[in-house]
Enzyme design. Sequence first.
Site, PDB file in Angstrom:
ATOM      1  N   THR A 155      34.858  55.618  75.659  1.00 23.30           N
ATOM      2  CA  THR A 155      34.397  54.383  75.794  1.00 23.30           C
ATOM      3  C   THR A 155      33.873  53.887  77.057  1.00 23.30           C
ATOM      4  O   THR A 155      34.224  54.387  78.305  1.00 23.30           O
ATOM      5  CB  THR A 155      35.634  53.397  75.378  1.00 23.30           C
ATOM      6  N   THR A 204      40.397  51.726  77.742  1.00 21.46           N
ATOM      7  CA  THR A 204      39.891  53.087  77.120  1.00 21.46           C
ATOM      8  C   THR A 204      41.132  53.778  76.783  1.00 21.46           C
ATOM      9  O   THR A 204      42.255  53.651  77.310  1.00 21.46           O
ATOM     10  CB  THR A 204      38.742  53.536  77.944  1.00 21.46           C
ATOM     11  N   VAL A 206      43.387  55.495  73.108  1.00 22.05           N
ATOM     12  CA  VAL A 206      43.810  55.798  71.922  1.00 22.05           C
ATOM     13  C   VAL A 206      43.765  54.392  71.397  1.00 22.05           C
ATOM     14  O   VAL A 206      44.716  53.815  71.563  1.00 22.05           O
ATOM     15  CB  VAL A 206      44.885  57.000  71.623  1.00 22.05           C
TER      16      VAL A 206
HETATM   17  N1  ASP Z   1      39.339  53.033  72.732  1.00 17.33           N
HETATM   18  C1  ASP Z   1      38.514  53.882  71.953  1.00 17.33           C
HETATM   19  C2  ASP Z   1      38.865  53.938  70.360  1.00 17.33           C
HETATM   20  O1  ASP Z   1      40.091  54.067  70.136  1.00 17.33           O
HETATM   21  C3  ASP Z   1      38.271  55.164  72.270  1.00 17.33           C
HETATM   22  C4  ASP Z   1      38.008  55.553  73.802  1.00 17.33           C
HETATM   23  O2  ASP Z   1      38.516  54.501  74.528  1.00 17.33           O
HETATM   24  O3  ASP Z   1      37.233  56.614  74.197  1.00 17.33           O
HETATM   25  O4  ASP Z   1      38.236  53.728  69.826  1.00 17.33           O
END
Ligand code: ASP
Length: 280
Positions: A155, A204, A206
């Site tokens: 992200t 950013t 999970v």
């Molecule tokens: N936070 C984002 C998600 O879970 C992924 C990421 O940060 O890379 O969609």
Amino acid sequence: MKIIIHGGFFSESGTNQEVKHAKQEALKQIVQQGYDYLQTHTATETVVYTVSLLENNELFNAGTGSQIQSDGCIRLSASLMDGRTLKFSGIINVEEVKNPILIAQKLQAAEDKVLSGKGAQQYARENGFDYYNPETPQRRQEYETKLNDSIRLGTVGCVALDADGNLAAATSTGGKGFEMPGRVSDSATVAGNYANGVAAISCTGVGEDIVSGGVATKIVTRVSDGMTLQQATEKTLTEMKPFDGFVGIIGLTAAGDIYYADTHPYMVWASYDENIKVFS
Ligand code: ASP
């Protein structure tokens, strides 16, 4: 005036130095462009502009070059929090657009400020956001060859403090990679992206963990209630330990304090106050 950007986590970092270096170089250039823009624009305008540059760079998992979901489609999510007006707007799982952050920006003036799926796409088309396929050959190849990798993050986000002392946060993502259609990312929620007059945070990691930890809004609230940015961040991250939460944050306060933290290594980020600094 200050600006911080992140390019998410990158699992390749342990093995692929070339990708890591390319991402660092891209961040360096983009943070400079963002900082230059901030000289004559508000924090809100700047975070949108800077995130759109990150979306346009196919190295990152946002806009062009986003991850492909389990059914072979790309769905994009992005949000904007204006720390001055205290308005949040966002777009969730929109398909076939180039810059979801620009749609989130447009929604600031709408009555319905967070749109998802088909409705989001219809709104985009009605407002001049034309058809665009954000897929790159690289992502298609990853999708086909790395179906078993569990975490592919990346992200992008930006927080900025402008000359008038106002803050803003913007975050944009293609998701965590290979998710079920319909899965909602944290990036277009106040857990992943939040700002007020005191602090601004972009996350950013999970999305499920970030939402469970209520991360961005919790840190901002704690800073508003008197904690330092560092204390507020550390406490919030400690609270994620029982479920081994996977998160990285960039944060900025109206006083100009910058803080960054991650629970797992390899988030790439860059800041510009008086000098450019690039980290990972
Ligand atoms: N936070 C984002 C998600 O879970 C992924 C990421 O940060 O890379 O969609």
